[in-house]
Design an enzyme around this catalytic site. Structure first.
Site, PDB file in Angstrom:
ATOM      1  N   TYR A  53       0.251   7.858  11.260  1.00 30.64           N
ATOM      2  CA  TYR A  53       0.746   6.546  10.872  1.00 30.64           C
ATOM      3  C   TYR A  53       1.369   5.840  12.082  1.00 30.64           C
ATOM      4  O   TYR A  53       2.367   6.302  12.641  1.00 30.64           O
ATOM      5  CB  TYR A  53       1.783   6.655   9.757  1.00 30.64           C
ATOM      6  CG  TYR A  53       1.227   7.080   8.414  1.00 30.64           C
ATOM      7  CD1 TYR A  53      -0.150   7.099   8.166  1.00 30.64           C
ATOM      8  CD2 TYR A  53       2.072   7.460   7.374  1.00 30.64           C
ATOM      9  CE1 TYR A  53      -0.653   7.479   6.937  1.00 30.64           C
ATOM     10  CE2 TYR A  53       1.570   7.839   6.136  1.00 30.64           C
ATOM     11  CZ  TYR A  53       0.211   7.855   5.931  1.00 30.64           C
ATOM     12  OH  TYR A  53      -0.295   8.241   4.707  1.00 30.64           O
ATOM     13  N   SER A 216      -1.731   4.558  -2.565  1.00 29.26           N
ATOM     14  CA  SER A 216      -2.246   3.199  -2.765  1.00 29.26           C
ATOM     15  C   SER A 216      -2.267   2.798  -4.241  1.00 29.26           C
ATOM     16  O   SER A 216      -3.313   2.412  -4.783  1.00 29.26           O
ATOM     17  CB  SER A 216      -3.650   3.050  -2.161  1.00 29.26           C
ATOM     18  OG  SER A 216      -3.599   3.102  -0.763  1.00 29.26           O
ATOM     19  N   PRO A 217      -1.122   2.846  -4.926  1.00 31.09           N
ATOM     20  CA  PRO A 217      -1.102   2.536  -6.354  1.00 31.09           C
ATOM     21  C   PRO A 217      -1.307   1.064  -6.696  1.00 31.09           C
ATOM     22  O   PRO A 217      -1.466   0.730  -7.869  1.00 31.09           O
ATOM     23  CB  PRO A 217       0.305   2.987  -6.790  1.00 31.09           C
ATOM     24  CG  PRO A 217       1.125   2.885  -5.542  1.00 31.09           C
ATOM     25  CD  PRO A 217       0.200   3.277  -4.427  1.00 31.09           C
ATOM     26  N   PHE A 222     -11.187   0.969  -1.302  1.00 33.26           N
ATOM     27  CA  PHE A 222     -10.606   1.785  -0.237  1.00 33.26           C
ATOM     28  C   PHE A 222      -9.894   0.841   0.730  1.00 33.26           C
ATOM     29  O   PHE A 222     -10.474   0.335   1.676  1.00 33.26           O
ATOM     30  CB  PHE A 222     -11.706   2.589   0.479  1.00 33.26           C
ATOM     31  CG  PHE A 222     -11.161   3.594   1.462  1.00 33.26           C
ATOM     32  CD1 PHE A 222     -10.475   4.714   1.023  1.00 33.26           C
ATOM     33  CD2 PHE A 222     -11.346   3.417   2.825  1.00 33.26           C
ATOM     34  CE1 PHE A 222      -9.978   5.642   1.927  1.00 33.26           C
ATOM     35  CE2 PHE A 222     -10.863   4.339   3.735  1.00 33.26           C
ATOM     36  CZ  PHE A 222     -10.174   5.457   3.289  1.00 33.26           C
ATOM     37  N   GLU A 224      -8.950  -2.220   0.143  1.00 34.50           N
ATOM     38  CA  GLU A 224      -9.562  -3.550   0.102  1.00 34.50           C
ATOM     39  C   GLU A 224      -8.573  -4.640  -0.291  1.00 34.50           C
ATOM     40  O   GLU A 224      -8.926  -5.809  -0.390  1.00 34.50           O
ATOM     41  CB  GLU A 224     -10.747  -3.546  -0.865  1.00 34.50           C
ATOM     42  CG  GLU A 224     -11.900  -2.666  -0.392  1.00 34.50           C
ATOM     43  CD  GLU A 224     -13.053  -2.640  -1.375  1.00 34.50           C
ATOM     44  OE1 GLU A 224     -13.232  -3.651  -2.094  1.00 34.50           O
ATOM     45  OE2 GLU A 224     -13.763  -1.625  -1.438  1.00 34.50           O
TER      46      GLU A 224
END
Length: 306
Positions: A53, A216-217, A222, A224
């Site tokens: 990250y 990514s809730p 993916f 987007e």
């Protein structure tokens, strides 16, 4: 108050919502401090990192922002991930050990509460991973271990050689990414939703007491973009907004409450860097969503029940 989730094999609890720190590298130290402070005020004490990250900068900014020292460290649950390298995956013993040393240095801490293997490495030698985990645990550098984006067979293969239980599996899951529940709702159906693409990972994790963490809730596809307020999802957003009004919370809280409602006790990992959004979405912990409303949102996302 923020509810807590129990990591069965780790014998500890953490906030049922976690902060994902992927974008923290974009923040100034002062802005990161405000974000983390808001999280702690709202009851979030679980922070998810990865060595990739921001090329490691996210961990550095986090450590600087909290002013890492023992009295602060004991209030935090720190998780990081390793295994993704430039153009390939690497679960070799040497890489895992060196990656953890780098993570600890950047976070300015002597130990990680949880280390996850970041995506599967098909060249994994499970004995090597087991050796690395054992060395990290015995040295006190890592207390608990898990995986990310792995199916039951992969976890079984790894677990055969481990002397500890895996405590978590981080998987993509949101109102618009429901693959791991679709097949279970469409058993014995000749439709696309009935295809089992993950080996029954949801049921497996429940059977094995492995906590699923939802990454990514708020995202569709993916990475987007968010589905909230997105004109591509008019029916879903209309339903979410109606639920938000009904329960007296924001649309972000409804999207998280939908995940929290599942009896698997899934832990959403939210990646916002906006303190106000943190405060708003944490109200999800107070929402007692009905079964009827849960399925209404699932259908509004474009899913059909058999």
């Amino acid at each position: 108050m923020m509810k807590r989730i129990r990591f069965v094999h780790g014998e500890f609890t953490g906030s049922e919502i976690a902060l994902g720190c992927m974008r923290m590298s974009r923040l100034s130290v002062s802005d990161a401090a405000k974000l983390i402070g808001t999280c702690l005020d709202e009851g979030i004490d679980f922070f998810d990192h990865a060595d990739i990250y921001g090329g490691g900068k996210s961990e550095e900014v986090f450590a600087e922002a909290v002013g890492m020292k023992p009295s602060i460290r004991e209030k935090l649950i720190l998780q990081s991930k390793c295994g993704i390298r430039s153009g390939y995956f690497d679960f070799s013993r040497e890489h895992i050990l060196s990656a953890v040393d780098g993570i600890l240095a950047r976070l300015r801490t002597e130990y990680l509460d949880v280390l996850l293997l970041h995506r599967p490495d098909t060249l994994m030698e499970p004995q090597e991973v087991a050796e690395a985990f054992s060395q990290l645990r015995q040295s006190g550098k890592v207390r608990h271990f898990g995986v990310s984006n792995q199916n039951p067979g992969q976890m079984e293969l790894l677990g055969r050689f481990l002397d500890v239980k895996l405590i978590a599996n981080q998987l993509q899951f949101s109102l618009t990414n429901t693959g791991m529940i679709d097949s279970g709702l469409n058993v014995n159906m000749e439709n696309d939703a009935g295809l089992n693409r993950d080996g029954g990972v949801l049921e497996y994790c429940r059977l094995k007491d492995i906590t699923i963490q939802a990454w990514s809730p708020f995202q569709h596809g993916f990475f987007e973009g968010t589905f909230l307020g997105n004109p591509k999802f008019p029916e879903l957003n209309a339903a979410i907004d109606a639920m938000a009004e009904k329960y007296g919370v924001t649309n972000t809280a409804i999207a998280i409450a939908w995940i929290l409602r599942h009896p698997a006790r899934i832990q959403p990992v939210v990646g916002t860097t906006n303190p106000q959004r943190i405060t708003a979405l944490c109200r999800a912990s107070d929402v007692e969503m009905t079964r009827e409303d849960w399925y209404a949102l699932y259908r509004a996302a474009g899913n059909k029940l058999p």
